[in-house]
Design a protein around this motif. Structure first.
Motif, PDB file in Angstrom:
ATOM      1  N   ASN A   7       0.823  -1.209   0.000  1.00  0.00           N
ATOM      2  CA  ASN A   7       0.000   0.000   0.000  1.00  0.00           C
ATOM      3  C   ASN A   7       0.858   1.260   0.000  1.00  0.00           C
ATOM      4  N   LEU A   8       1.993   1.212   0.733  1.00  0.00           N
ATOM      5  CA  LEU A   8       2.873   2.377   0.781  1.00  0.00           C
ATOM      6  C   LEU A   8       3.456   2.674  -0.601  1.00  0.00           C
ATOM      7  N   LEU A   9       3.954   1.626  -1.273  1.00  0.00           N
ATOM      8  CA  LEU A   9       4.485   1.822  -2.615  1.00  0.00           C
ATOM      9  C   LEU A   9       3.401   2.313  -3.563  1.00  0.00           C
ATOM     10  N   GLY A  10       2.220   1.760  -3.432  1.00  0.00           N
ATOM     11  CA  GLY A  10       1.118   2.187  -4.283  1.00  0.00           C
ATOM     12  C   GLY A  10       0.768   3.645  -4.075  1.00  0.00           C
ATOM     13  N   ALA A  11       0.761   4.063  -2.816  1.00  0.00           N
ATOM     14  CA  ALA A  11       0.447   5.460  -2.528  1.00  0.00           C
ATOM     15  C   ALA A  11       1.505   6.396  -3.111  1.00  0.00           C
ATOM     16  N   MET A  12       2.790   6.023  -2.953  1.00  0.00           N
ATOM     17  CA  MET A  12       3.859   6.866  -3.490  1.00  0.00           C
ATOM     18  C   MET A  12       3.758   6.961  -5.005  1.00  0.00           C
ATOM     19  N   ALA A 370      12.391   0.978  -5.769  1.00  0.00           N
ATOM     20  CA  ALA A 370      12.822   1.712  -4.583  1.00  0.00           C
ATOM     21  C   ALA A 370      14.245   1.277  -4.247  1.00  0.00           C
ATOM     22  N   ALA A 371      15.091   2.246  -3.848  1.00  0.00           N
ATOM     23  CA  ALA A 371      16.500   1.935  -3.610  1.00  0.00           C
ATOM     24  C   ALA A 371      17.012   2.648  -2.374  1.00  0.00           C
ATOM     25  N   LEU A 372      17.843   1.950  -1.604  1.00  0.00           N
ATOM     26  CA  LEU A 372      18.637   2.520  -0.524  1.00  0.00           C
ATOM     27  C   LEU A 372      20.093   2.442  -0.953  1.00  0.00           C
ATOM     28  N   ILE A 373      20.827   3.559  -0.825  1.00  0.00           N
ATOM     29  CA  ILE A 373      22.147   3.660  -1.456  1.00  0.00           C
ATOM     30  C   ILE A 373      23.165   4.217  -0.471  1.00  0.00           C
ATOM     31  N   TYR A 374      24.347   3.592  -0.445  1.00  0.00           N
ATOM     32  CA  TYR A 374      25.474   4.090   0.348  1.00  0.00           C
ATOM     33  C   TYR A 374      26.694   4.175  -0.550  1.00  0.00           C
ATOM     34  N   SER A 375      27.442   5.286  -0.423  1.00  0.00           N
ATOM     35  CA  SER A 375      28.670   5.452  -1.190  1.00  0.00           C
ATOM     36  C   SER A 375      29.723   6.100  -0.304  1.00  0.00           C
ATOM     37  N   ILE A 401      34.385  11.331   1.978  1.00  0.00           N
ATOM     38  CA  ILE A 401      32.985  11.603   1.634  1.00  0.00           C
ATOM     39  C   ILE A 401      32.167  10.353   1.956  1.00  0.00           C
ATOM     40  N   ASN A 402      31.047  10.548   2.643  1.00  0.00           N
ATOM     41  CA  ASN A 402      30.068   9.494   2.854  1.00  0.00           C
ATOM     42  C   ASN A 402      28.715   9.973   2.347  1.00  0.00           C
ATOM     43  N   ASP A 403      28.054   9.144   1.543  1.00  0.00           N
ATOM     44  CA  ASP A 403      26.721   9.446   1.033  1.00  0.00           C
ATOM     45  C   ASP A 403      25.727   8.405   1.533  1.00  0.00           C
ATOM     46  N   TYR A 404      24.564   8.890   1.993  1.00  0.00           N
ATOM     47  CA  TYR A 404      23.456   8.014   2.371  1.00  0.00           C
ATOM     48  C   TYR A 404      22.229   8.498   1.600  1.00  0.00           C
ATOM     49  N   GLY A 405      21.673   7.647   0.744  1.00  0.00           N
ATOM     50  CA  GLY A 405      20.598   8.114  -0.125  1.00  0.00           C
ATOM     51  C   GLY A 405      19.426   7.160  -0.214  1.00  0.00           C
ATOM     52  N   VAL A 406      18.303   7.715  -0.642  1.00  0.00           N
ATOM     53  CA  VAL A 406      17.097   6.936  -0.930  1.00  0.00           C
ATOM     54  C   VAL A 406      16.546   7.440  -2.264  1.00  0.00           C
ATOM     55  N   LYS A 407      15.995   6.525  -3.041  1.00  0.00           N
ATOM     56  CA  LYS A 407      15.543   6.859  -4.395  1.00  0.00           C
ATOM     57  C   LYS A 407      14.300   6.029  -4.710  1.00  0.00           C
ATOM     58  N   TYR A 408      13.348   6.659  -5.403  1.00  0.00           N
ATOM     59  CA  TYR A 408      12.127   5.943  -5.779  1.00  0.00           C
ATOM     60  C   TYR A 408      11.708   6.397  -7.175  1.00  0.00           C
ATOM     61  N   ASP A 409      11.485   5.439  -8.068  1.00  0.00           N
ATOM     62  CA  ASP A 409      11.129   5.733  -9.455  1.00  0.00           C
ATOM     63  C   ASP A 409       9.919   4.906  -9.871  1.00  0.00           C
ATOM     64  N   VAL A 410       9.043   5.529 -10.662  1.00  0.00           N
ATOM     65  CA  VAL A 410       7.854   4.870 -11.197  1.00  0.00           C
ATOM     66  C   VAL A 410       7.889   4.960 -12.716  1.00  0.00           C
ATOM     67  N   THR A 426      16.880  11.623  -2.541  1.00  0.00           N
ATOM     68  CA  THR A 426      17.524  12.521  -1.585  1.00  0.00           C
ATOM     69  C   THR A 426      18.803  11.867  -1.084  1.00  0.00           C
ATOM     70  N   ILE A 427      19.846  12.684  -0.915  1.00  0.00           N
ATOM     71  CA  ILE A 427      21.157  12.197  -0.485  1.00  0.00           C
ATOM     72  C   ILE A 427      21.674  13.084   0.639  1.00  0.00           C
ATOM     73  N   ASN A 428      22.143  12.456   1.694  1.00  0.00           N
ATOM     74  CA  ASN A 428      22.875  13.163   2.742  1.00  0.00           C
ATOM     75  C   ASN A 428      24.371  12.986   2.454  1.00  0.00           C
ATOM     76  N   HIS A 429      25.023  14.093   1.992  1.00  0.00           N
ATOM     77  CA  HIS A 429      26.469  14.083   1.766  1.00  0.00           C
ATOM     78  C   HIS A 429      27.162  14.480   3.070  1.00  0.00           C
TER      79      HIS A 429
END
Length: 801
Positions: A7-12, A370-375, A401-410, A426-429
């Motif tokens: 339901n959460l993915l559907g709403a997004m 949906a993706a959770l990303i670390y670099s 440098i440390n990156d923590y990100g989340v990404k969502y594509d439809v 969104t990414i926290n650098h």
């Protein structure tokens, strides 16, 4: 699947698509039916992206996305042949009557494997370029990367990208790239959704991407889709292999400087798979005995390694999980201890990435990821010098440098005319630039401790590939948001590509893109070394912005040929560089002991300015047949202007290159023998060299520095006139590389021997220039230093069945 997450993915997805394309939902669903599913490679089960899916006779067309998903919607009652075509694969088709939504999975057989080819000529239809709305985009087959000759036999993705029109290399043997006048920091390099900051090994001579682990490579130079943001000049989007989910397979290779291996196979057959690959050099092991013998026991060496790993699991017909990561590092070390003295240094840098992704198909028309990303990227330099067991000099430098990100594509495909994508990221650098510990003797001690600089970079986008008669439109809009130290920027980024088909095989194209970049690379060398410093945009150092216009023509020919001609014009603002005489190590807090330690000392060392780049590109390509390859040519101009550099006057960038050409040929004589060759030519780089010397001996002249002259035995005073910045041109660069591959079928697999020659006609290309004084001390002569003569290499590979 857990209902709450569904339901959460559907709403997004509903929010993104509901706001972006409300008119597309107004169609009556009972009048339409969709055929959708996934396209896979037959022997391994790998998903296939960018496969042409076409229905005839209605001439309805679409492409599969990067996860192999496709969807075509037709009017109920229609009966159509649906064709699936991809270069290098046997085409497939099915006959479908649109009575109800239908799900199918299609497997295409590869034609380039020794096991499956009766004849080496590939007759599958290629993907046309005239029928696409986008431009300035090139898909690079991984198989071609493996067949192109390379320095020391090390197959290199970035070196192949350097062979494309509009792309210049930094220097002899280096993997840094400059796209349409942009610097090496203006390339968005993405591996399985994760950003990679320093994409090189061996001080830039090799890239960190192991071709054995890659499934796809895409280069975008302009007309950027709105799903991409954060860089000005290019996107290099790479995806790792998923792993064979039908059987275990592997490949091992041994070269002159490194060995590599890749293994893949099913975890649960047909449902889950893994892939793991590794590579390591053995330069340290080969050179260490020679160094110890020549230096009376000094311990020194250099090596790099990298590892790629990926696993996936099919949860259901609509859900799939992926986890992937990259881990790599370079290290140079030296420890020379003699009696009471010691000199020790360690120099290292490395990247780490980790990505977790969840694919979900909501219905026959809608797909989401949906993706959770670390670099992570870090650089460290440590130098220690001792005399009589007492520290005389000590330097410690680090940048992280440390990156923590989340990404969502439809991905939404409402009808054959539209293919809509929307999403957010969104990414926290977390930056820790330029931390220094410097000690000289007992009396000097400097310590700059760096607190983490937190920045937040976000974006929301929508784009649509829209076909209307002879017109193809690709409009998009991205809204980028950046926050640092309580200051924020909100920037709209409109994008548009369009194409008009004069004929089915001939199209006129145009594009516009506005891009913002919230991260800078400070380089004192201009060649992309790991000592270059990544820093965030701040209130004092503003984000960069570019606008690019491009126009061109695309033509498809028979027998697999295609031709594109493009012209472009790009402007850049808030480009930064070091001030004259500035250092990447030091700042005002070093030169003025009374100044407090500065968390952003680099801000005082830089100045911002403008950039311009314009030119034309020609790209003739042949994707199929015994003979494949391309011819690329670029005519371009790139200029920069800074108020505090070159007296405020415009000057040509170091990587400005008037003419740049490349020819790549791959000839497959039969299924066991392949010959390849590349030839490159480029106008010399623009550099700054002394134009003259002002010299006085025997007495002190005002503020002239005193310099000891060993020839005359007295102190001399000398001033050097460097003239205008980058007013000297290096010699033109050109080189021929040749490679031969010999395959032999064995009981358990395929053995390949490859013999290659880098710089086959032994051209002495300049690496740098220097001035040399004659014995009388009266005249200097300009000398050229070269790096690589003709270098042969031999490698062996065995691919398990």
């Amino acid at each position: 699947m857990n209902c709450r997450w569904h339901n959460l993915l559907g709403a997004m997805g509903g929010i993104l698509l509901g706001f972006s394309v409300p008119s597309l939902h107004a169609q009556t669903p009972t009048q339409k039916a969709s055929i959708s599913g996934y396209l896979r490679e037959k022997s391994s089960g790998e998903m296939l992206g960018n496969v042409v899916v076409a229905a005839a006779p209605s001439n309805t067309r679409t492409l599969s996305n990067s996860y192999g998903f496709f969807s075509i919607t037709l009017t109920k009652g229609q009966s159509q042949w649906v064709y699936f075509r991809f270069p290098g694969f046997y085409a497939d088709s099915l006959y479908w009557t649109a009575k109800a939504d239908t799900a199918v999975n299609i497997e295409l057989g590869a034609m380039q494997s020794v096991e499956s080819m009766g004849a080496v000529e590939i007759r599958a239809k290629k993907t046309t370029i005239a029928d696409r709305a986008d431009m300035s985009r090139i898909d690079i087959p991984v198989q071609q990367i493996k067949e192109i000759p390379a320095l020391l036999g090390e197959k290199d993705v970035m070196k192949v990208i350097q062979l494309m029109p509009g792309v210049q290399k930094g220097g002899e043997g280096q993997s840094g790239i400059y796209v349409r006048g942009g610097g090496p920091d203006q390339n968005l390099i993405v591996l399985d959704e994760a950003i990679v900051y320093n994409a090189s090994h061996l001080f830039g001579f090799f890239s960190l991407f192991n071709g054995d682990a890659l499934r796809s490579v895409e280069l975008v130079k302009g007309g950027f889709p709105s799903r991409y943001g954060g860089r000005l000049s290019s996107v290099i989007d790479m995806n790792m292999k998923e792993g064979n989910n039908k059987k275990f397979a592997g490949e091992v290779g041994v070269g002159i400087i490194s060995s590599r291996a890749v293994f893949e196979g099913p975890i649960v057959k047909g449902k889950s798979s893994f892939m793991i690959s590794g590579r390591r050099t053995y330069l340290d092991a080969l050179v260490q005995p020679l160094i110890m013998a020549s230096t009376n026991g000094a311990n020194a060496g250099y090596y790099f390694y990298d590892m790629n790993a990926k696993a996936n699991y099919i949860l259901s017909n609509r859900d799939k999980l992926y986890v992937s990561g990259y881990f790599g590092r370079d290290k140079f070390y030296l420890n020379d201890k003699q009696d009471q003295s010691q000199f020790k240094t360690n120099f290292g840098w490395g990247n780490r990435t980790l990505t977790g992704r969840w694919n979900h198909q909501f219905d026959p028309k809608t797909f989401a990821n949906a993706a959770l990303i670390y670099s992570h990227y870090d650089l460290s330099i440590n130098i220690l010098q001792k005399e009589n067991d007492t520290s005389q000099f000590e330097l410690g430098y680090s940048s992280t440098i440390n990156d923590y990100g989340v990404k969502y594509d439809v991905d939404y495909r409402p009808n054959p005319k539209h293919m809509v994508r929307a999403g957010f990221s969104t990414i926290n650098h977390q930056f820790s630039p330029s931390a220094i510990v410097l000690k000289v003797g007992k009396d000097f001690n400097f310590n700059r401790k760096i607190q983490v600089i937190n920045t937040y970079e976000s974006g929301v986008y929508v784009e649509d590939q829209w076909r209307e008669g002879a017109w193809n439109f690709y409009p998009g809009l991205r809204l980028s948001h950046y926050v640092v130290d309580g200051r924020q920027w909100i920037n709209p980024e409109p994008r548009m590509s369009l194409a008009y088909n004069i004929r089915k095989d001939l199209a006129l194209k145009g594009s516009y893109a506005l891009m913002n970049q919230y991260i800078h690379l400070l380089s004192s060398t201009g060649i992309g070394l790991p000592t270059d410093l990544w820093v965030p945009a701040t209130a004092n150092v503003k984000p960069m912005q570019s606008q690019q216009l491009a126009a061109g023509v695309a033509k498809d020919f028979n027998k697999g040929y295609s031709l594109s001609v493009e012209g472009y014009y790009k402007t850049m603002t808030n480009v930064i560089t070091y001030k004259e005489g500035a250092s990447f190590l030091l700042g005002d807090d070093f030169f003025n002991p009374g100044v407090p330690t500065n968390n952003k000392a680099w801000e005082s060392q830089v100045t911002s300015g403008l950039g311009w780049s314009y030119g034309a590109e020609v790209f003739l390509q042949k994707q199929v047949g015994k003979l494949s390859g391309w011819i690329g040519y670029t005519l371009s101009w790139t200029q920069l202007q800074f108020d505090e550099v070159n007296q405020g006057m415009k000057y040509y960038a170091k990587y400005d290159r008037r003419h740049d050409a490349s020819i790549v040929c791959i000839y497959r004589l039969n299924k066991l023998f392949t010959a390849s060759a590349t030839w490159v030519y480029g106008t010399g780089n623009a550099i700054t060299m002394p134009q003259g010397y002002l010299r006085s001996s025997g007495h002190y002249m005002g503020s002239f520095p005193e310099v000891w002259d060993a020839v005359s035995g007295i102190f001399n005073n000398e001033l050097i006139d460097y003239g205008k910045r980058n007013s000297f041109r290096m010699e033109a660069y050109h080189r021929l590389d040749v490679g031969l591959q010999f395959k032999k079928e064995k009981t358990r697999g395929i053995q390949t021997w490859e013999l290659s020659f880098y710089n086959a006609y032994n051209r002495y290309n300049p690496f740098f220039y220097y001035g040399q004084m004659n014995d009388a001390g009266t005249e200097r002569t300009l000398k050229k230093a070269t790096l690589f003569p003709m270098i042969p290499s031999l490698s062996w590979t065995f691919k398990f069945r």
